[in-house]
Scaffold this motif. Structure first.
Motif, short mmCIF file in Angstrom:
data_model
loop_
_atom_site.label_atom_id
_atom_site.label_comp_id
_atom_site.label_asym_id
_atom_site.label_seq_id
_atom_site.Cartn_x
_atom_site.Cartn_y
_atom_site.Cartn_z
N PRO A 48 0.81 -1.22 0.00
CA PRO A 48 0.00 0.00 0.00
C PRO A 48 0.84 1.28 0.00
N SER A 51 2.57 1.75 -3.49
CA SER A 51 1.62 2.16 -4.53
C SER A 51 1.17 3.60 -4.31
N GLU A 58 -2.52 -0.86 -6.33
CA GLU A 58 -1.81 -1.96 -5.67
C GLU A 58 -1.58 -3.13 -6.62
#
Length: 404
Positions: A48, A51, A58
């Protein structure tokens, strides 16, 4: 059987003359295995944050694991052939230095395409190192201790899977995902010094002679070991990649870390047992590994509603899987003979192909059937693995290993 003239040893370790394992050198190789294995899967623990920082979803960021495996799979064979004449220690140092550089770029990059290129190059460097490591461990040990030497070198795999990824995730949560990758760089720099001081040098092939890679497939037993590698690693990866998803399916999401710790502890025990017994019992240990993983999958498939039995299954899984890298690396080295380097490179390639495919196959199973399909898929895949091992009693997984 060594793939090189023993007279090509440039810096003979004194431990070998005393008929003991050179533990400092082997632990350096094990650390290289640990760092390359951990770095491959590290993004999964900090996905997470990665990204979000790089401005992609993700799912797209998850491909940083896949591209690493692809880098190793596509280049292990050609790079091993192209560098056949390079002294082994020099080549290992170059591979690990490239690995450190790629991790540094990953840590400082703010652009998704650059990060993916860095991950690809990290996979390339890791693939080259992996193709060297098992053969290196064999060369440093007398024949009757070669299996134990490979076991020490390969111990970094379960440590990375069971302890390294949670630790990397903790660092990522506490200090940021970039710090986790910079930590990999720092540890690799320390490792470079360790290798330079403790690992002996061996010459490459005379005149840079290249092995005809595909000829290794014609050597009896090599194809059998490679087939087992592809299917066994695929089965393991399907379940391991989605173990958190499966545990959530059986209402044990909060116990993922404890289940993985159980798996990891059993894996370390498996490595110890394999290291002690592999010299005379490679075939029996391989059969036992297959059966233990199959039994673990069966338990997860039919009694996963009982938490205690899930832990039992995780322990059986670890006992079966922990020694597998050592068993397969030893088997392909034995079978390959004069073409052992080529066989090792192909094993590395197929290992990474199976890891990349495991994520894809698991994703399809999850979408089409659901998480309950994972243990059943492992059980099904263990059938051809067991058949190949049983049939390959003369070559590949022989009843008796050569002792000279």
């Amino acid at each position: 059987m060594s793939t090189r003239d023993p007279n090509l040893l440039l810096d003979p370790p004194s431990d070998r003359r005393r008929d003991r394992l050179p533990m400092a050198a082997l632990l350096a190789l094990s650390t290289a295995v640990f760092l390359t294995s951990l770095t491959e899967t590290l993004p999964a623990g900090v996905l997470p944050a990665m990204s979000g920082d790089l401005g992609v979803g993700e799912s797209a960021m998850g491909q940083s694991v896949t591209v690493y495996a692809i880098g190793s799979a596509l280049t292990a064979i050609p790079l091993t052939a192209a560098t056949a004449g390079v002294p082994r220690k020099r080549l290992l140092l170059a591979a690990m230095a490239g690995f450190a550089l790629a991790n540094t770029v990953t840590a400082v990059s703010s652009h998704y395409p650059l990060t993916m290129v860095a991950r690809l190059l990290a996979g390339v460097a890791a693939g080259l190192a992996w193709a060297l490591l098992a053969g290196y461990a064999r060369q440093m040990a007398p024949v009757h201790l070669q299996g134990k030497a490979i076991a020490v070198a390969m111990a970094g795999i379960p440590v990375a899977l069971s302890l390294g990824v949670p630790a990397g995730t903790f660092v990522g949560d506490a200090l940021g995902w970039r710090a986790a990758f910079l930590l990999m760089t720092g540890l690799t720099v320390i490792l470079l010094g360790w290798i330079a001081v403790s690992v002996p040098e061996y010459a490459g092939r005379r005149g840079g002679e290249r092995e005809p890679m595909l000829r290794a497939l014609a050597v009896p037993g090599v194809a059998s070991v490679l087939s087992v590698t592809l299917v066994f690693v695929l089965a393991h990866t399907v379940l391991y990649t989605y173990v958190a998803t499966f545990l959530d399916h059986v209402d044990m999401a909060d116990s993922t870390d404890l289940v993985l710790l159980t798996f990891g502890a059993a894996s370390l025990l498996s490595i110890w047992v394999v290291g002690v017994r592999i010299h005379r019992q490679l075939r029996a240990l391989t059969v036992a590994s297959v059966l233990l993983v199959a039994l673990a999958a069966a338990l997860l498939a039919v009694v996963s509603d009982r938490a205690a039995l899930v832990y039992v299954a995780a322990a059986l899984w670890g006992l079966g899987w922990g020694g597998v890298p050592t068993l397969l690396q030893t088997a392909v080295g034995d079978a390959g003979g004069d073409f052992a380097d080529s066989a090792q490179a192909m094993l590395v390639t197929l290992w990474n192909v199976a890891m990349a495919a495991g994520g894809v196959v698991g994703g399809v199973l999850l979408g089409v059937i659901g998480a309950q399909a994972f243990p059943w898929s492992v059980l099904v895949l263990m059938v051809p693995v067991l058949l190949i091992v049983v049939v390959a009693r003369a070559h590949g997984f022989p009843v008796r290993r050569a002792t000279h």
